[in-house]
Motif scaffolding. Sequence first.
Motif, PDB file in Angstrom:
ATOM      1  N   UNK A   1       0.688   8.634 -14.740  1.00  0.00           N
ATOM      2  CA  UNK A   1       0.335  10.040 -14.474  1.00  0.00           C
ATOM      3  C   UNK A   1       1.097  10.603 -13.270  1.00  0.00           C
ATOM      4  N   UNK A   2       2.106   9.860 -12.803  1.00  0.00           N
ATOM      5  CA  UNK A   2       2.944  10.269 -11.662  1.00  0.00           C
ATOM      6  C   UNK A   2       2.150  10.334 -10.351  1.00  0.00           C
ATOM      7  N   UNK A   3       1.013   9.620 -10.315  1.00  0.00           N
ATOM      8  CA  UNK A   3       0.216   9.568  -9.076  1.00  0.00           C
ATOM      9  C   UNK A   3       0.664   8.349  -8.265  1.00  0.00           C
ATOM     10  N   UNK A   4       0.832   8.507  -6.939  1.00  0.00           N
ATOM     11  CA  UNK A   4       1.277   7.376  -6.125  1.00  0.00           C
ATOM     12  C   UNK A   4       0.208   6.277  -6.076  1.00  0.00           C
ATOM     13  N   UNK A   5       0.622   5.053  -6.364  1.00  0.00           N
ATOM     14  CA  UNK A   5      -0.320   3.917  -6.342  1.00  0.00           C
ATOM     15  C   UNK A   5       0.099   2.842  -5.347  1.00  0.00           C
TER      16      UNK A   5
ATOM     17  N   UNK B   1       0.821  -1.220   0.000  1.00  0.00           N
ATOM     18  CA  UNK B   1       0.000   0.000   0.000  1.00  0.00           C
ATOM     19  C   UNK B   1       0.859   1.277   0.000  1.00  0.00           C
ATOM     20  N   UNK B   2       0.295   2.330  -0.582  1.00  0.00           N
ATOM     21  CA  UNK B   2       1.012   3.624  -0.653  1.00  0.00           C
ATOM     22  C   UNK B   2       1.264   4.165   0.749  1.00  0.00           C
ATOM     23  N   UNK B   3       2.457   4.789   0.904  1.00  0.00           N
ATOM     24  CA  UNK B   3       2.787   5.428   2.189  1.00  0.00           C
ATOM     25  C   UNK B   3       3.222   6.856   1.903  1.00  0.00           C
ATOM     26  N   UNK B   4       2.616   7.832   2.572  1.00  0.00           N
ATOM     27  CA  UNK B   4       2.991   9.231   2.310  1.00  0.00           C
ATOM     28  C   UNK B   4       4.412   9.535   2.795  1.00  0.00           C
TER      29      UNK B   4
END
Length: 318
Positions: A299-303, A263-266
């Motif tokens: 799109x350079x979006x975190x996945x 999962x994505x982590x900020x």
Amino acid sequence: MTAHETMIEIEGVTKRYGETVVVENVSLSVAKGAIAVIVGTSGSGKSTLVRTVNRLVPMTGGKISVGGRDIMSMPATELRRGIGYAIQGHGLFPHRTVAANIATVPQLLGWQKARVDSRVDELLTLFELDPAVFRGKYPHELSGGQQQRVGVARALAAEPEVLVMDEPFGALDPVIRGKAQDDLLAIQKQFGTTVILVTHDMDEAFHLGDMIAVMSGGRLLQYATPEKILTEPADPFVQQLTGTSDRALKLMSLSPLKQAMEPARPGLARSLSQDLSLRDALAEMIWNGVDEAAVENEAKAPVGSISMRRLLQLGKRS
């Protein structure tokens, strides 16, 4: 806690039995809160080396410091009370209940009964052993995996800063073994314990170790991060022990990152494209010196995210 703060310092340690050298001039240091795994074949000296840390085996030469104190500057009993010790087959006292086994060192240290009881219950709960059910049981009433968990709980009971483990999961079947390893990682993270662990199983070393020491014939061949051991073996024996790393890396090059990400982590500084292979992701992370990276789509979006530990686990499974 600073990354370079050393908890265990082993300097030029040698152990001889008569003319036979079992450990030869080994030096390594373990950072506070890290897991160092010592791996090698039978007779490589790995168990002897870790037993010098809690003075179960006296050194012939060299020096060991734990928490900045020379281990020879204090009585052996005092030293051992501050170092948890877990072994293969757990070594539980057969005529003591689970609660009494876990309470051994806290009682020696003179803890109040309420504090001992609460620590026993805390550890049983952590290891998913219901205190109401397990406190009063005896070792022979437990499964092998349960006995092993109680053995590790006993080693952790007095909140030691250092845990010495000698083939702790060696007697467990592979399925329970994986669970026991994950338990150890979770608990080690929670308490920040510094662990030095012996195994002959390279998969276990990659799964658990922040640093891996490879020993053969009493000598230390390499002491490095798992990724260094995998990608830059210092000796043909190290390469042999890690298996044909080429095969693992080839298989990693066929596996897409997007199927393995977590999962994505900020807040992760480095990002990787989800279209990379696991091998390319590993290479990027080693090159950039990061342990964890974000995974982005076109799109350079975190996945998602990926950690070095997970990549190495996937590599070893290949």
